[in-house]
Design a protein around this motif. Structure first.
Motif: not given
Length: 319
Positions: A184-188
């Motif tokens: 659930g991360y907002k990375n690429d």
């Protein structure tokens, strides 16, 4: 709710055993395995979003089916005491008050001993931010924020879902929360693939977070902290947290302890600012870690008492 109370005592004795066979570890392995089969680096954003949704569905279906099957087998035993004990044992795997307290106390010990190197190293086990340059106050802040927020994720939410749907639903929540912590991360890599998992965690944590925040206010009054300030900061600052749920715990703790949480954090070398919660009436110190642990335990016990009372009233046919 005798099962939940017993699970709390089992956790108090056993803690969260570190084992490859721990159910939450097995759920994590399941998530990683399915992710490996579904994730494609070259997939379009839309496809990643869809496949991330499929990941959530598959993990939840498998987790619920397995735990529900085990619980059905357990209920076939012709002894209510044995059934209750086994259910409590399984439920104890979904909560972690002793582990949270142990992590906080360990960091408190390092800070009191002026062992900043170990404090920085160990706090890196429980937070995602860079820890190499943290000051003692920042280590304390990171620890307090983690204990406060994980009172929701690691205690109240699993118990809440147990109360309304038994052990299988408690594990269903833990599966969602584990997925959020993994993808659930907002990375690429995960901005699209992990979006459904993150949203599912937000939805399932919505009610438990608000229950936790309100009980933190009551806990502050019970412990002799500033309950009025906790309520004020909850209403003023909870919405400032980037998570729709995290602020209900952190803002309330900040108000109760007269400290300010949030601020600048570094992730993978990039500095990010998170809105402040609370007023810096007191400088964050080591003792605030121990006070947060007391708030966590009081919050948990209050929730168990309230649920038990509701259960007794319902069983008497009053509601």
């Amino acid at each position: 709710m005798i099962t939940a109370i017993l699970a709390f005592f089992i956790d108090a004795v056993m803690g969260d055993p570190r084992s490859k066979l721990h159910p939450v570890v097995l759920i994590g392995n399941l998530i990683a395995g399915i992710e490996g089969m579904l994730y494609g680096k070259e997939d379009s954003d839309k496809k990643k979003l869809v496949l991330g949704g499929i990941l959530v569905v598959l993990v939840l279906l498998f987790t619920f089916a397995v735990v529900n099957g085990i619980m059905n087998l357990v209920k076939m035993l012709d002894n209510i005491y044995v059934v209750t004990l086994i259910e409590a044992f399984f439920l104890s795997f979904t909560i972690s008050p002793k582990s949270l307290a142990a992590a906080g106390k360990e960091l408190y010990g390092y800070l009191v001993a002026d062992d900043l190197d170990n404090a920085r190293y160990k706090v890196g086990w429980i937070v995602g931010r860079d820890t190499d340059e943290l000051t003692p106050g920042e280590v304390s802040r990171a620890t307090i924020e983690t204990i406060a927020e994980n009172t929701v994720d690691g205690i109240i939410a699993p118990l809440f879902y147990f109360a309304i749907g038994g052990v299988p639903l408690a594990f269903l929540y833990r599966a969602v929360n584990t997925m959020d912590s993994m993808v659930g991360y907002k990375n690429d890599r995960y901005i699209y693939f992990g979006r459904v998992a993150a949203r599912a965690d937000d939805v399932l944590g919505y009610i438990p977070a608000r229950i936790t925040g309100l009980l933190f206010v009551v806990s502050a009054f019970i412990l002799g902290y500033d309950g009025k300030k906790a309520w004020k900061i909850l209403r003023r600052d909870a919405s400032k947290h980037p998570s729709p749920n995290g602020g209900w715990a952190e803002a309330t703790v900040a108000g109760a302890l007269h400290i300010r949480l949030g601020g600048f954090n570094s992730y993978f070398g990039k500095v990010h600012f998170r809105e402040y919660m609370g007023d810096p009436i007191e400088e964050i110190g080591f003792d605030h870690i121990m006070k947060t642990i007391r708030l966590m335990y009081t919050d948990t016990i209050l929730f168990l008492i309230i649920c038990h009372i509701i259960f007794v009233i319902c069983s008497m046919g009053v509601l």
